[in-house]
Design a protein around this motif. Structure first.
Motif, mmCIF file in Angstrom:
data_model
loop_
_atom_site.group_PDB
_atom_site.id
_atom_site.type_symbol
_atom_site.label_atom_id
_atom_site.label_comp_id
_atom_site.label_asym_id
_atom_site.label_seq_id
_atom_site.Cartn_x
_atom_site.Cartn_y
_atom_site.Cartn_z
ATOM 1 N N ARG A 120 17.152 8.814 9.049
ATOM 2 C CA ARG A 120 15.786 8.660 8.537
ATOM 3 C C ARG A 120 15.262 7.239 8.670
ATOM 4 O O ARG A 120 14.092 6.995 8.408
ATOM 5 C CB ARG A 120 15.732 9.077 7.068
ATOM 6 N N THR A 121 16.110 6.300 9.067
ATOM 7 C CA THR A 121 15.651 4.913 9.194
ATOM 8 C C THR A 121 16.053 4.328 10.533
ATOM 9 O O THR A 121 17.034 4.758 11.152
ATOM 10 C CB THR A 121 16.231 4.012 8.078
ATOM 11 N N LEU A 122 15.253 3.357 10.965
ATOM 12 C CA LEU A 122 15.552 2.566 12.157
ATOM 13 C C LEU A 122 15.120 1.130 11.873
ATOM 14 O O LEU A 122 14.139 0.915 11.148
ATOM 15 C CB LEU A 122 14.747 3.050 13.367
ATOM 16 N N PRO A 123 15.782 0.159 12.475
ATOM 17 C CA PRO A 123 15.279 -1.215 12.363
ATOM 18 C C PRO A 123 13.909 -1.323 13.047
ATOM 19 O O PRO A 123 13.572 -0.513 13.913
ATOM 20 C CB PRO A 123 16.321 -2.038 13.114
ATOM 21 N N PHE A 132 6.752 5.646 8.464
ATOM 22 C CA PHE A 132 6.132 4.574 7.690
ATOM 23 C C PHE A 132 6.953 3.307 7.913
ATOM 24 O O PHE A 132 8.188 3.337 7.838
ATOM 25 C CB PHE A 132 6.065 4.939 6.208
ATOM 26 N N ILE A 133 6.269 2.206 8.182
ATOM 27 C CA ILE A 133 6.928 0.975 8.599
ATOM 28 C C ILE A 133 6.622 -0.152 7.609
ATOM 29 O O ILE A 133 5.463 -0.427 7.314
ATOM 30 C CB ILE A 133 6.466 0.584 10.024
ATOM 31 N N ASP A 134 7.685 -0.797 7.114
ATOM 32 C CA ASP A 134 7.478 -1.949 6.237
ATOM 33 C C ASP A 134 7.935 -3.219 6.963
ATOM 34 O O ASP A 134 8.014 -3.240 8.192
ATOM 35 C CB ASP A 134 8.155 -1.753 4.877
ATOM 36 N N GLU A 135 8.262 -4.248 6.210
ATOM 37 C CA GLU A 135 8.634 -5.523 6.831
ATOM 38 C C GLU A 135 9.931 -5.462 7.620
ATOM 39 O O GLU A 135 10.115 -6.226 8.569
ATOM 40 C CB GLU A 135 8.809 -6.628 5.775
ATOM 41 N N ASN A 136 10.849 -4.595 7.223
ATOM 42 C CA ASN A 136 12.178 -4.620 7.808
ATOM 43 C C ASN A 136 12.612 -3.369 8.549
ATOM 44 O O ASN A 136 13.533 -3.418 9.349
ATOM 45 C CB ASN A 136 13.215 -4.874 6.702
ATOM 46 N N ARG A 137 11.970 -2.249 8.253
ATOM 47 C CA ARG A 137 12.493 -1.004 8.815
ATOM 48 C C ARG A 137 11.385 0.020 9.017
ATOM 49 O O ARG A 137 10.266 -0.128 8.555
ATOM 50 C CB ARG A 137 13.547 -0.418 7.901
ATOM 51 N N GLN A 138 11.791 1.066 9.693
ATOM 52 C CA GLN A 138 10.962 2.247 9.860
ATOM 53 C C GLN A 138 11.625 3.364 9.057
ATOM 54 O O GLN A 138 12.846 3.477 9.052
ATOM 55 C CB GLN A 138 10.917 2.657 11.330
ATOM 56 N N PHE A 139 10.809 4.174 8.391
ATOM 57 C CA PHE A 139 11.340 5.271 7.597
ATOM 58 C C PHE A 139 10.647 6.559 8.005
ATOM 59 O O PHE A 139 9.423 6.673 7.926
ATOM 60 C CB PHE A 139 11.132 5.028 6.100
ATOM 61 N N PHE A 140 11.432 7.539 8.436
ATOM 62 C CA PHE A 140 10.888 8.823 8.862
ATOM 63 C C PHE A 140 10.789 9.749 7.661
ATOM 64 O O PHE A 140 11.725 10.487 7.354
ATOM 65 C CB PHE A 140 11.750 9.431 9.972
ATOM 66 N N ALA A 141 9.654 9.710 6.987
ATOM 67 C CA ALA A 141 9.430 10.574 5.817
ATOM 68 C C ALA A 141 9.273 12.021 6.262
ATOM 69 O O ALA A 141 9.514 12.942 5.489
ATOM 70 C CB ALA A 141 8.205 10.111 5.043
ATOM 71 N N ARG A 151 0.847 -1.211 0.000
ATOM 72 C CA ARG A 151 0.000 0.000 0.000
ATOM 73 C C ARG A 151 0.879 1.256 0.000
ATOM 74 O O ARG A 151 0.600 2.210 -0.718
ATOM 75 C CB ARG A 151 -0.930 -0.020 1.207
ATOM 76 N N LEU A 152 1.932 1.265 0.792
ATOM 77 C CA LEU A 152 2.825 2.421 0.828
ATOM 78 C C LEU A 152 3.484 2.649 -0.531
ATOM 79 O O LEU A 152 3.600 3.785 -0.983
ATOM 80 C CB LEU A 152 3.889 2.253 1.923
ATOM 81 N N ARG A 153 3.905 1.566 -1.192
ATOM 82 C CA ARG A 153 4.485 1.702 -2.538
ATOM 83 C C ARG A 153 3.480 2.316 -3.504
ATOM 84 O O ARG A 153 3.827 3.202 -4.287
ATOM 85 C CB ARG A 153 4.958 0.344 -3.066
ATOM 86 N N ARG A 154 2.243 1.845 -3.456
ATOM 87 C CA ARG A 154 1.211 2.392 -4.361
ATOM 88 C C ARG A 154 0.947 3.867 -4.084
ATOM 89 O O ARG A 154 0.628 4.624 -4.998
ATOM 90 C CB ARG A 154 -0.083 1.581 -4.250
ATOM 91 N N LEU A 155 1.059 4.265 -2.830
ATOM 92 C CA LEU A 155 0.848 5.665 -2.464
ATOM 93 C C LEU A 155 2.102 6.520 -2.678
ATOM 94 O O LEU A 155 2.052 7.742 -2.574
ATOM 95 C CB LEU A 155 0.416 5.773 -0.998
ATOM 96 N N GLY A 156 3.220 5.875 -2.940
ATOM 97 C CA GLY A 156 4.468 6.608 -3.113
ATOM 98 C C GLY A 156 5.028 7.125 -1.801
ATOM 99 O O GLY A 156 5.704 8.160 -1.770
ATOM 100 N N LEU A 157 4.769 6.417 -0.709
ATOM 101 C CA LEU A 157 5.227 6.835 0.614
ATOM 102 C C LEU A 157 6.237 5.847 1.173
ATOM 103 O O LEU A 157 6.217 4.665 0.854
ATOM 104 C CB LEU A 157 4.043 6.918 1.582
ATOM 105 N N GLY A 158 7.091 6.340 2.026
ATOM 106 C CA GLY A 158 7.991 5.479 2.767
ATOM 107 C C GLY A 158 9.320 5.193 2.104
ATOM 108 O O GLY A 158 10.107 4.409 2.628
ATOM 109 N N GLU A 159 9.597 5.844 0.977
ATOM 110 C CA GLU A 159 10.868 5.599 0.290
ATOM 111 C C GLU A 159 11.723 6.857 0.179
ATOM 112 O O GLU A 159 12.892 6.764 -0.142
ATOM 113 C CB GLU A 159 10.614 5.040 -1.111
ATOM 114 N N THR A 197 12.235 11.236 1.549
ATOM 115 C CA THR A 197 11.818 12.297 2.461
ATOM 116 C C THR A 197 10.765 13.151 1.766
ATOM 117 O O THR A 197 10.730 13.245 0.542
ATOM 118 C CB THR A 197 13.015 13.172 2.868
ATOM 119 N N GLU A 198 9.916 13.734 2.540
ATOM 120 C CA GLU A 198 8.832 14.553 2.017
ATOM 121 C C GLU A 198 8.860 15.909 2.716
ATOM 122 O O GLU A 198 8.607 15.982 3.924
ATOM 123 C CB GLU A 198 7.469 13.885 2.284
ATOM 124 N N PRO A 199 9.161 16.999 2.000
ATOM 125 C CA PRO A 199 9.178 18.317 2.645
ATOM 126 C C PRO A 199 7.868 18.643 3.371
ATOM 127 O O PRO A 199 7.895 19.222 4.458
ATOM 128 C CB PRO A 199 9.434 19.277 1.480
#
Length: 192
Positions: free
Chosen positions: A92-95, A61-70, A27-35, A37-39
């Motif tokens: 910007r990332t944490l496990p 945003f959290i996926d299978e392996n990490r957290q990403f601070f967009a 869902r995050l990939r489809r929304l273009g989120l989590g990959e 940074t977003e101003p």
């Protein structure tokens, strides 16, 4: 017969299992989120930090392996110094096994930790020692499909009496951000 030694009660056992992670990542990939940074999300985090008077704020945003601070707000001067005299480096990332946002995602509800050291389950989290985190206030970002996309949160290096006002503030801010994300998606625009 093989012998498997008992696993230590380390942080991996304390991080909740997240069965929705693959669907969330899709869902995050489809929304273009989590990959990236977003101003706009950095600005949102700045506003959240100001609203709560917290030194740190994140849109996570959290996926299978990490957290990403967009979205990320850091103080101009780090309020925590490690035992070796250096300040921690926030990236910007944490496990997934770091921090408290994975708990919010799996629980699907806000989490208020006025002093993480009051809770043995949370006091042993790596962010307590690595970043000096002592208090946390976070809420899930639940979209119209019922998917928890991630969280928004504020943290401090000192205990904080967030109380009911803090809880209501973080829940309201999360609902506002989800509404904003969904309006953009409905209009066929890039999410941010």
């Amino acid at each position: 017969m093989s012998y498997d030694p008992p696993r230590p009660a380390g942080r991996l056992l304390l991080t909740p299992e997240d069965k929705e992670a693959p669907a969330r990542a899709d869902r995050l990939r489809r929304l273009g989120l989590g990959e990236r940074t977003e101003p706009a999300l950095d600005a949102f985090a700045d506003g959240l930090a100001e609203l709560t008077a917290a030194p740190y704020a994140m849109v996570n945003f959290i996926d299978e392996n990490r957290q990403f601070f967009a979205g990320l707000h850091l103080p101009a001067i780090d309020p925590f110094v490690k035992g070796d005299g250096t300040a921690p480096e926030f990236g910007r990332t944490l496990p997934r096994d770091h921090g408290f946002c994975p708990h919010v995602v799996v629980r699907r509800k806000a989490l208020v930790l006025e002093d993480v050291c009051d809770y043995p389950r949370f006091a042993g989290n790596p962010v307590v020692d690595e970043f000096g985190i002592r208090s946390y206030l976070g809420a899930p970002l639940i979209d119209r499909t019922g998917m928890v996309l991630g969280t928004i949160c504020v943290i401090d290096v000192a205990p904080r009496p967030w109380g009911r006002p803090g809880l209501e503030t973080i829940k309201s801010a999360a609902a506002g951000l989800v509404a904003r994300l969904e309006r953009r998606e409905a209009d066929g625009l890039p999410v941010l």
